[in-house]
Scaffold this active site. Structure first.
Site, PDB file in Angstrom:
ATOM      1  N   TRP A 297      40.228  17.408 -33.976  1.00  0.00           N
ATOM      2  CA  TRP A 297      41.326  18.388 -34.078  1.00  0.00           C
ATOM      3  C   TRP A 297      41.890  18.736 -32.698  1.00  0.00           C
ATOM      4  O   TRP A 297      41.121  19.006 -31.770  1.00  0.00           O
ATOM      5  CB  TRP A 297      40.813  19.667 -34.759  1.00  0.00           C
ATOM      6  CG  TRP A 297      41.839  20.739 -34.934  1.00  0.00           C
ATOM      7  CD1 TRP A 297      43.059  20.626 -35.529  1.00  0.00           C
ATOM      8  CD2 TRP A 297      41.719  22.109 -34.522  1.00  0.00           C
ATOM      9  NE1 TRP A 297      43.696  21.848 -35.530  1.00  0.00           N
ATOM     10  CE2 TRP A 297      42.894  22.766 -34.915  1.00  0.00           C
ATOM     11  CE3 TRP A 297      40.724  22.849 -33.878  1.00  0.00           C
ATOM     12  CZ2 TRP A 297      43.116  24.138 -34.686  1.00  0.00           C
ATOM     13  CZ3 TRP A 297      40.939  24.209 -33.640  1.00  0.00           C
ATOM     14  CH2 TRP A 297      42.121  24.838 -34.041  1.00  0.00           C
TER      15      TRP A 297
ATOM     16  N   GLU B  37      27.667  17.449 -21.968  1.00  0.00           N
ATOM     17  CA  GLU B  37      27.064  18.782 -21.835  1.00  0.00           C
ATOM     18  C   GLU B  37      26.740  19.353 -23.220  1.00  0.00           C
ATOM     19  O   GLU B  37      25.637  19.841 -23.467  1.00  0.00           O
ATOM     20  CB  GLU B  37      28.046  19.705 -21.103  1.00  0.00           C
ATOM     21  CG  GLU B  37      27.541  21.121 -20.922  1.00  0.00           C
ATOM     22  CD  GLU B  37      28.547  22.015 -20.188  1.00  0.00           C
ATOM     23  OE1 GLU B  37      29.745  21.668 -20.091  1.00  0.00           O
ATOM     24  OE2 GLU B  37      28.116  23.085 -19.716  1.00  0.00           O
TER      25      GLU B  37
ATOM     26  N   TYR C  16      45.688  16.170 -38.944  1.00  0.00           N
ATOM     27  CA  TYR C  16      45.514  16.172 -37.492  1.00  0.00           C
ATOM     28  C   TYR C  16      46.489  15.175 -36.838  1.00  0.00           C
ATOM     29  O   TYR C  16      46.472  13.980 -37.126  1.00  0.00           O
ATOM     30  CB  TYR C  16      44.074  15.797 -37.098  1.00  0.00           C
ATOM     31  CG  TYR C  16      43.015  16.823 -37.512  1.00  0.00           C
ATOM     32  CD1 TYR C  16      43.361  18.076 -38.040  1.00  0.00           C
ATOM     33  CD2 TYR C  16      41.667  16.550 -37.364  1.00  0.00           C
ATOM     34  CE1 TYR C  16      42.390  19.006 -38.410  1.00  0.00           C
ATOM     35  CE2 TYR C  16      40.686  17.482 -37.725  1.00  0.00           C
ATOM     36  CZ  TYR C  16      41.065  18.699 -38.250  1.00  0.00           C
ATOM     37  OH  TYR C  16      40.099  19.617 -38.613  1.00  0.00           O
TER      38      TYR C  16
ATOM     39  N   PRO D  93      32.371  25.623 -32.742  1.00  0.00           N
ATOM     40  CA  PRO D  93      31.165  26.299 -32.238  1.00  0.00           C
ATOM     41  C   PRO D  93      31.421  27.071 -30.941  1.00  0.00           C
ATOM     42  O   PRO D  93      30.706  28.005 -30.627  1.00  0.00           O
ATOM     43  CB  PRO D  93      30.187  25.135 -32.003  1.00  0.00           C
ATOM     44  CG  PRO D  93      31.054  23.928 -31.840  1.00  0.00           C
ATOM     45  CD  PRO D  93      32.230  24.151 -32.745  1.00  0.00           C
ATOM     46  N   LEU D  94      32.468  26.670 -30.190  1.00  0.00           N
ATOM     47  CA  LEU D  94      32.766  27.357 -28.928  1.00  0.00           C
ATOM     48  C   LEU D  94      33.983  28.282 -29.059  1.00  0.00           C
ATOM     49  O   LEU D  94      34.526  28.718 -28.044  1.00  0.00           O
ATOM     50  CB  LEU D  94      33.009  26.328 -27.811  1.00  0.00           C
ATOM     51  CG  LEU D  94      31.849  25.379 -27.499  1.00  0.00           C
ATOM     52  CD1 LEU D  94      32.209  24.438 -26.352  1.00  0.00           C
ATOM     53  CD2 LEU D  94      30.590  26.163 -27.152  1.00  0.00           C
TER      54      LEU D  94
ATOM     55  N   TRP E  54      32.593  24.361 -37.935  1.00  0.00           N
ATOM     56  CA  TRP E  54      33.587  24.018 -36.905  1.00  0.00           C
ATOM     57  C   TRP E  54      33.777  25.124 -35.872  1.00  0.00           C
ATOM     58  O   TRP E  54      33.411  26.263 -36.095  1.00  0.00           O
ATOM     59  CB  TRP E  54      34.907  23.611 -37.525  1.00  0.00           C
ATOM     60  CG  TRP E  54      35.633  24.576 -38.429  1.00  0.00           C
ATOM     61  CD1 TRP E  54      35.466  24.710 -39.777  1.00  0.00           C
ATOM     62  CD2 TRP E  54      36.682  25.490 -38.065  1.00  0.00           C
ATOM     63  NE1 TRP E  54      36.343  25.658 -40.257  1.00  0.00           N
ATOM     64  CE2 TRP E  54      37.110  26.148 -39.234  1.00  0.00           C
ATOM     65  CE3 TRP E  54      37.321  25.808 -36.862  1.00  0.00           C
ATOM     66  CZ2 TRP E  54      38.122  27.116 -39.257  1.00  0.00           C
ATOM     67  CZ3 TRP E  54      38.338  26.765 -36.868  1.00  0.00           C
ATOM     68  CH2 TRP E  54      38.723  27.406 -38.061  1.00  0.00           C
TER      69      TRP E  54
ATOM     70  N   LYS F  89      34.522  29.314 -19.714  1.00  0.00           N
ATOM     71  CA  LYS F  89      35.575  28.905 -18.779  1.00  0.00           C
ATOM     72  C   LYS F  89      36.705  29.933 -18.661  1.00  0.00           C
ATOM     73  O   LYS F  89      37.559  29.807 -17.789  1.00  0.00           O
ATOM     74  CB  LYS F  89      36.134  27.541 -19.183  1.00  0.00           C
ATOM     75  CG  LYS F  89      37.019  27.577 -20.400  1.00  0.00           C
ATOM     76  CD  LYS F  89      37.041  26.267 -21.105  1.00  0.00           C
ATOM     77  CE  LYS F  89      38.053  25.320 -20.543  1.00  0.00           C
ATOM     78  NZ  LYS F  89      38.019  24.042 -21.269  1.00  0.00           N
TER      79      LYS F  89
END
Ligand code: NDP
Length: 312
Positions: A21, A288, A54, A207-208, A205, A216
């Site tokens: 996405w 990461e 998408y 997760p951050l 979906w 950041k």
């Protein structure tokens, strides 16, 4: 990499997966998509997520070009149907769009079947009986192995199970909800009866939280970041969330891991999560994020409590 069963179904998904996405075909071209998918696969990722909507289908086309380089049996591929175009029958969950949308997705992905097909949102204009029957047709005819929902309410999912039972149709297997440190209710409260009663699996979906949980954004919005490019994703309480992430970053430091790794490992700790779908625009991010697996064991009950306190 650990592989989880998708709820009570037999298929096994890597606990960290990779999705397309906003990134594929918009931020990443073919060479990068290829490199990222190979790197993910080399680290044990077997599940790749996509959707007909998408990049207007271009994301599926790019993924399809790379999928040919892998053994099909080693992959779990999903797509989602709902937003297929501008025509009156290009959206929603009617029998017509589900059949045509899925066939078009398969063509772009250059596959004979997808492993998982999601109804990308609930469609209040189509009777649930029609959707369940269409999904049953797609599974029984080999276009799809397992079907599920994305961002449906617990009541809507429950209804789909009841209708499938009544019509003797194949039942849904999984739901794809948003799940991260800021967005927890679906997974931790609403769906609990469905996990118990039906053994529903989940592929979660963001997760951050679109990168906010990476840390950041501690000092503003960096130029090349998602929120700089997609300002509509900036939440109203952005500043408040960033203050919370600063506290999460301190915990990550104490655990000797990075903030994104802690945020992803936290999702992995939930036993109802079958796979956490990650996204990345840089190889360093992907690697990461995959490292989250190695720090999962550090999330002891005390650490989980400290995280809850930081999020309050
Ligand atoms: P995240 O919340 O993890 O956000 C990913 C973005 O955050 C990346 O594209 C990157 O953006 C940034 N990022 C990722 N890792 C790092 C890192 N280590 N350090 C710093 N920044 C990082 O996931 P997504 O929102 O992308 O969702 C993941 C997948 O879930 C999607 O690809 C899709 O497959 C699926 N999804 C499903 C939905 C549904 O309705 N069913 C809805 C949305 C997503 P940048 O570098 O540009 O800042």
């Amino acid at each position: 990499m650990h592989y989880n069963k998708l709820g009570k179904a037999g298929i096994k998904l890597s606990e960290i997966s990779f999705g397309s996405w906003i990134t594929f075909a918009k931020q990443l071209g073919f060479n990068q998509v290829r490199e990222f998918m190979h790197a993910a696969h080399d680290h044990g990722v077997n599940f790749f997520d996509n959707a007909e909507g998408y990049a207007h289908g271009e994301s599926e086309a790019l993924m399809g070009k790379v999928l040919k380089e892998f053994r099909r049996e080693d992959l779990v591929i999903s797509t989602k149907i709902f937003w297929g175009g501008n025509g009156p029958n290009d959206t929603g969950l009617s029998r017509k769009h589900l059949l045509e949308g899925t066939k078009n997705s398969l063509k772009r992905l250059e596959l004979n079947y997808v492993d998982l097909l999601f109804c990308h949102r609930p469609d209040l204009d189509t009777p649930i009986e029609e959707t369940v029957l269409a999904m049953d047709y797609l599974v029984r005819n080999g276009y799809v192995l397992y079907w599920g929902t994305s961002e449906w309410s617990a009541q809507q999912i429950q209804k789909a199970f009841e209708v499938a039972e009544k019509l003797n149709c194949i039942k849904p297997t999984m739901e794809q909800p948003k799940y991260n440190m800021f967005f927890r209710d679906h997974l931790e409260k609403d769906y609990l009866p469905l996990f118990d009663k039906y053994g529903l699996g989940t592929t979660t979906w963001s997760p951050l939280a679109s990168g906010i949980l990476s840390g950041k954004y501690h000092h503003g919005i960096p130029q090349e970041s998602r929120l700089a490019k997609e300002a509509w994703l900036i939440p109203n309480n952005f500043r408040e969330l960033v203050e919370k992430v600063k506290k999460i970053s301190k915990i990550a430091e104490e655990l000797d891991c990075t903030t994104p790794q802690l945020a992803i490992a936290w999702c992995l700790k939930n036993p109802h999560v079958s796979s956490v779908i990650t996204g990345a625009t840089k190889m360093e991010q992907l690697l990461e994020n995959l490292g989250a697996i190695d720090i999962k064991h550090k999330l002891t009950p005390d650490v989980m409590k400290a995280i809850d306190k930081a999020l309050k």
